[in-house]
Design a protein around this motif. Structure first.
Motif, PDB file in Angstrom:
ATOM      1  N   GLU A   1      -0.063   9.356  -5.580  1.00 21.58           N
ATOM      2  CA  GLU A   1       0.257  10.756  -5.284  1.00 21.58           C
ATOM      3  C   GLU A   1       1.045  11.395  -6.428  1.00 21.58           C
ATOM      4  OE1 GLU A   1       2.314  10.597  -1.617  1.00 21.58           O
ATOM      5  OE2 GLU A   1       0.529  10.182  -0.401  1.00 21.58           O
ATOM      6  N   LEU A   2       1.990  10.625  -7.012  1.00 19.93           N
ATOM      7  CA  LEU A   2       2.759  11.141  -8.141  1.00 19.93           C
ATOM      8  C   LEU A   2       1.865  11.387  -9.354  1.00 19.93           C
ATOM      9  CD1 LEU A   2       6.001   8.935  -7.946  1.00 19.93           C
ATOM     10  CD2 LEU A   2       5.819  11.380  -7.491  1.00 19.93           C
ATOM     11  N   GLU A   3       0.935  10.460  -9.607  1.00 17.83           N
ATOM     12  CA  GLU A   3       0.015  10.624 -10.734  1.00 17.83           C
ATOM     13  C   GLU A   3      -0.900  11.828 -10.516  1.00 17.83           C
ATOM     14  OE1 GLU A   3      -1.987   6.916 -11.074  1.00 17.83           O
ATOM     15  OE2 GLU A   3      -0.232   5.837 -11.846  1.00 17.83           O
ATOM     16  N   ALA A   4      -1.387  11.976  -9.259  1.00 17.78           N
ATOM     17  CA  ALA A   4      -2.242  13.114  -8.951  1.00 17.78           C
ATOM     18  C   ALA A   4      -1.479  14.432  -9.096  1.00 17.78           C
ATOM     19  CB  ALA A   4      -2.798  12.982  -7.525  1.00 17.78           C
ATOM     20  N   GLN A   5      -0.213  14.436  -8.670  1.00 23.12           N
ATOM     21  CA  GLN A   5       0.611  15.636  -8.795  1.00 23.12           C
ATOM     22  C   GLN A   5       0.849  15.976 -10.260  1.00 23.12           C
ATOM     23  OE1 GLN A   5       1.656  17.635  -6.226  1.00 23.12           O
ATOM     24  NE2 GLN A   5       2.247  19.004  -7.893  1.00 23.12           N
ATOM     25  N   LYS A   6       1.108  14.971 -11.092  1.00 24.76           N
ATOM     26  CA  LYS A   6       1.291  15.196 -12.533  1.00 24.76           C
ATOM     27  C   LYS A   6       0.028  15.784 -13.156  1.00 24.76           C
ATOM     28  CE  LYS A   6       4.742  11.583 -13.384  1.00 24.76           C
ATOM     29  NZ  LYS A   6       5.010  10.286 -14.053  1.00 24.76           N
ATOM     30  N   GLU A   7      -1.116  15.260 -12.707  1.00 20.05           N
ATOM     31  CA  GLU A   7      -2.388  15.770 -13.234  1.00 20.05           C
ATOM     32  C   GLU A   7      -2.606  17.219 -12.828  1.00 20.05           C
ATOM     33  OE1 GLU A   7      -7.143  14.556 -13.275  1.00 20.05           O
ATOM     34  OE2 GLU A   7      -5.649  13.203 -12.403  1.00 20.05           O
ATOM     35  N   ARG A   8      -2.272  17.553 -11.576  1.00 13.99           N
ATOM     36  CA  ARG A   8      -2.415  18.940 -11.111  1.00 13.99           C
ATOM     37  C   ARG A   8      -1.468  19.861 -11.866  1.00 13.99           C
ATOM     38  NH1 ARG A   8      -2.961  16.345  -5.960  1.00 13.99           N
ATOM     39  NH2 ARG A   8      -0.713  16.602  -5.584  1.00 13.99           N
ATOM     40  N   ASP A   9      -0.227  19.396 -12.072  1.00 11.78           N
ATOM     41  CA  ASP A   9       0.746  20.205 -12.815  1.00 11.78           C
ATOM     42  C   ASP A   9       0.280  20.443 -14.246  1.00 11.78           C
ATOM     43  OD1 ASP A   9       2.340  20.237 -10.577  1.00 11.78           O
ATOM     44  OD2 ASP A   9       3.674  18.625 -11.254  1.00 11.78           O
ATOM     45  N   LEU A  10      -0.307  19.411 -14.854  1.00 12.86           N
ATOM     46  CA  LEU A  10      -0.801  19.544 -16.231  1.00 12.86           C
ATOM     47  C   LEU A  10      -1.936  20.559 -16.304  1.00 12.86           C
ATOM     48  CD1 LEU A  10      -0.764  18.627 -19.173  1.00 12.86           C
ATOM     49  CD2 LEU A  10      -2.317  16.762 -18.534  1.00 12.86           C
ATOM     50  N   LYS A  11      -2.836  20.515 -15.327  1.00 16.66           N
ATOM     51  CA  LYS A  11      -3.950  21.460 -15.303  1.00 16.66           C
ATOM     52  C   LYS A  11      -3.449  22.893 -15.124  1.00 16.66           C
ATOM     53  CE  LYS A  11      -7.540  18.317 -13.603  1.00 16.66           C
ATOM     54  NZ  LYS A  11      -8.467  17.987 -12.489  1.00 16.66           N
ATOM     55  N   ARG A  12      -2.429  23.058 -14.263  1.00 15.20           N
ATOM     56  CA  ARG A  12      -1.876  24.403 -14.069  1.00 15.20           C
ATOM     57  C   ARG A  12      -1.230  24.925 -15.353  1.00 15.20           C
ATOM     58  NH1 ARG A  12      -0.515  22.694  -8.653  1.00 15.20           N
ATOM     59  NH2 ARG A  12       1.502  21.901  -9.395  1.00 15.20           N
ATOM     60  N   LYS A  13      -0.530  24.044 -16.065  1.00 19.02           N
ATOM     61  CA  LYS A  13       0.088  24.443 -17.331  1.00 19.02           C
ATOM     62  C   LYS A  13      -0.959  24.838 -18.365  1.00 19.02           C
ATOM     63  CE  LYS A  13       4.307  21.678 -16.878  1.00 19.02           C
ATOM     64  NZ  LYS A  13       5.088  20.535 -17.424  1.00 19.02           N
TER      65      LYS A  13
ATOM     66  N   PRO B   1       0.809  -1.225   0.000  1.00 20.79           N
ATOM     67  CA  PRO B   1       0.000   0.000   0.000  1.00 20.79           C
ATOM     68  C   PRO B   1       0.837   1.269   0.000  1.00 20.79           C
ATOM     69  CG  PRO B   1      -0.015  -1.005   2.172  1.00 20.79           C
ATOM     70  CD  PRO B   1       0.668  -1.978   1.254  1.00 20.79           C
ATOM     71  N   PHE B   2       2.022   1.216   0.603  1.00 21.50           N
ATOM     72  CA  PHE B   2       2.878   2.402   0.661  1.00 21.50           C
ATOM     73  C   PHE B   2       3.393   2.761  -0.730  1.00 21.50           C
ATOM     74  CE2 PHE B   2       3.412  -0.186   4.542  1.00 21.50           C
ATOM     75  CZ  PHE B   2       2.739   0.643   5.423  1.00 21.50           C
ATOM     76  N   LYS B   3       3.778   1.751  -1.498  1.00 19.76           N
ATOM     77  CA  LYS B   3       4.233   1.968  -2.875  1.00 19.76           C
ATOM     78  C   LYS B   3       3.089   2.442  -3.755  1.00 19.76           C
ATOM     79  CE  LYS B   3       6.484  -0.396  -6.733  1.00 19.76           C
ATOM     80  NZ  LYS B   3       7.060  -1.695  -7.206  1.00 19.76           N
ATOM     81  N   ILE B   4       1.918   1.802  -3.590  1.00 22.02           N
ATOM     82  CA  ILE B   4       0.747   2.172  -4.391  1.00 22.02           C
ATOM     83  C   ILE B   4       0.322   3.602  -4.100  1.00 22.02           C
ATOM     84  CG2 ILE B   4      -1.715   1.693  -4.742  1.00 22.02           C
ATOM     85  CD1 ILE B   4      -1.063  -1.263  -4.328  1.00 22.02           C
ATOM     86  N   ARG B   5       0.358   3.988  -2.824  1.00 24.49           N
ATOM     87  CA  ARG B   5      -0.020   5.360  -2.454  1.00 24.49           C
ATOM     88  C   ARG B   5       0.935   6.379  -3.056  1.00 24.49           C
ATOM     89  NH1 ARG B   5      -1.694   5.337   3.974  1.00 24.49           N
ATOM     90  NH2 ARG B   5      -3.805   4.503   3.712  1.00 24.49           N
ATOM     91  N   ARG B   6       2.242   6.079  -3.022  1.00 20.62           N
ATOM     92  CA  ARG B   6       3.218   6.995  -3.621  1.00 20.62           C
ATOM     93  C   ARG B   6       2.966   7.156  -5.113  1.00 20.62           C
ATOM     94  NH1 ARG B   6       6.926   4.317  -0.149  1.00 20.62           N
ATOM     95  NH2 ARG B   6       7.625   2.993  -1.881  1.00 20.62           N
ATOM     96  N   GLN B   7       2.659   6.050  -5.779  1.00 17.54           N
ATOM     97  CA  GLN B   7       2.380   6.111  -7.217  1.00 17.54           C
ATOM     98  C   GLN B   7       1.139   6.958  -7.495  1.00 17.54           C
ATOM     99  OE1 GLN B   7       2.112   1.954  -8.242  1.00 17.54           O
ATOM    100  NE2 GLN B   7       4.304   1.793  -8.668  1.00 17.54           N
TER     101      GLN B   7
END
Length: 279
Positions: free
Chosen positions: A257-269, A249-255
């Protein structure tokens, strides 16, 4: 045949190799037992084969039946490992499409036949596009349950296994210090907790399961001979380790979070690009 080949590719070579090695060792253990275990039907023959393999493995350790149960339980877990890998993969794919399934349910809130049919058609298309079989996670459970029941009965019905001693235990009697029931409950909790933590969306029942199962296992382990409690402890410990490596679960959660962060960064761009265009 093509679907079966695809399933084998998804599982990967290592679990299959471990399963084959485990099966070979089980067969060797059964053949090394010089005694005879009676069987009167196809099912009793399966149970008898399991009993012979446990007794054969016990002979490798000077007829230490506790060690025989431990070794055979581990071998059985390796034998069904490919099924467990396939089941976990199917469950994780289902978790990915859950938001889309909820969106479909909101899209077709009606209970009439037409709405149900439209929703089912879109669900099937969604499953096909995502490469998900909603019933795939049930197949490994159906296949492995007879194996685990046969293992349970081989221990429960064998007077020889239950007459042995292991550490402080008389395998045919209850654990006088409740150590095995406590360990069985703890490992059940650890396995269930790890599994639920890997699930992104949880309902009340899902959250309660890690606390319900250990209680059931604890009182069950108190009521049965120590031979069965030992089987539960080893099996649940293996399940905990397996869950950690296959469904960490720790690895899955990190993945996530990274995907969510990429999505947020894309929306900001995209927003920044739109503002620049307007200027």
């Amino acid at each position: 045949m093509k679907r079966f080949t695809n399933i084998l590719k998804k599982i990967g070579p290592l679990p299959l190799i471990l399963a084959v090695v485990a099966l070979i060792i089980i067969i060797i253990a059964g053949m090394s037992f010089s005694g005879h275990v009676a069987s009167h039907s196809l099912w009793s023959a399966v149970v008898a084969a399991f009993t012979s393999a446990i007794l054969g493995a016990s002979a490798w350790f000077g007829n230490n039946y506790g060690m025989g149960i431990i070794v055979f339980t581990i071998l059985i877990r390796f034998l069904i490992l490919p099924l467990m890998v396939y089941q976990i993969q199917s469950m994780m794919k289902m978790q990915i499409v859950q938001p889309a399934l909820k969106a479909l349910q909101s899209k077709y809130p009606g209970k009439d036949t037409e709405s149900r049919q439209l929703m089912m058609a879109e669900q099937q298309a969604l499953y096909k596009d995502a490469g998900v079989n909603p019933f795939a996670s049930m197949l490994p459970l159906i296949v492995q349950m007879p194996v685990l029941i046969a293992l349970y009965q081989s221990i429960y019905n064998s007077q020889v296994l239950r007459s042995g001693k292991f550490l402080w235990l008389q395998l045919g009697n209850n654990d006088p210090y409740y150590i095995l029931p406590i360990l069985a409950a703890l490992f059940t909790f650890a396995s269930s907790w790890l599994s639920t933590q890997a699930t992104p969306e949880q309902n009340g029942l899902t959250k309660a399961m890690p606390y319900i199962f250990p209680v059931v296992i604890f009182f069950s382990a108190i009521a049965v001979p120590s031979a069965l409690s030992l089987y539960w402890v080893v099996g649940n410990l293996f399940q905990t380790i397996q869950t950690f490596f296959l469904q960490n679960p720790f690895k899955i959660r990190r993945q996530r979070e990274l995907e969510a962060q990429k999505e947020r960064d894309l929306k900001r761009k995209i927003k920044k690009a739109k503002r620049s265009t307007k200027r």
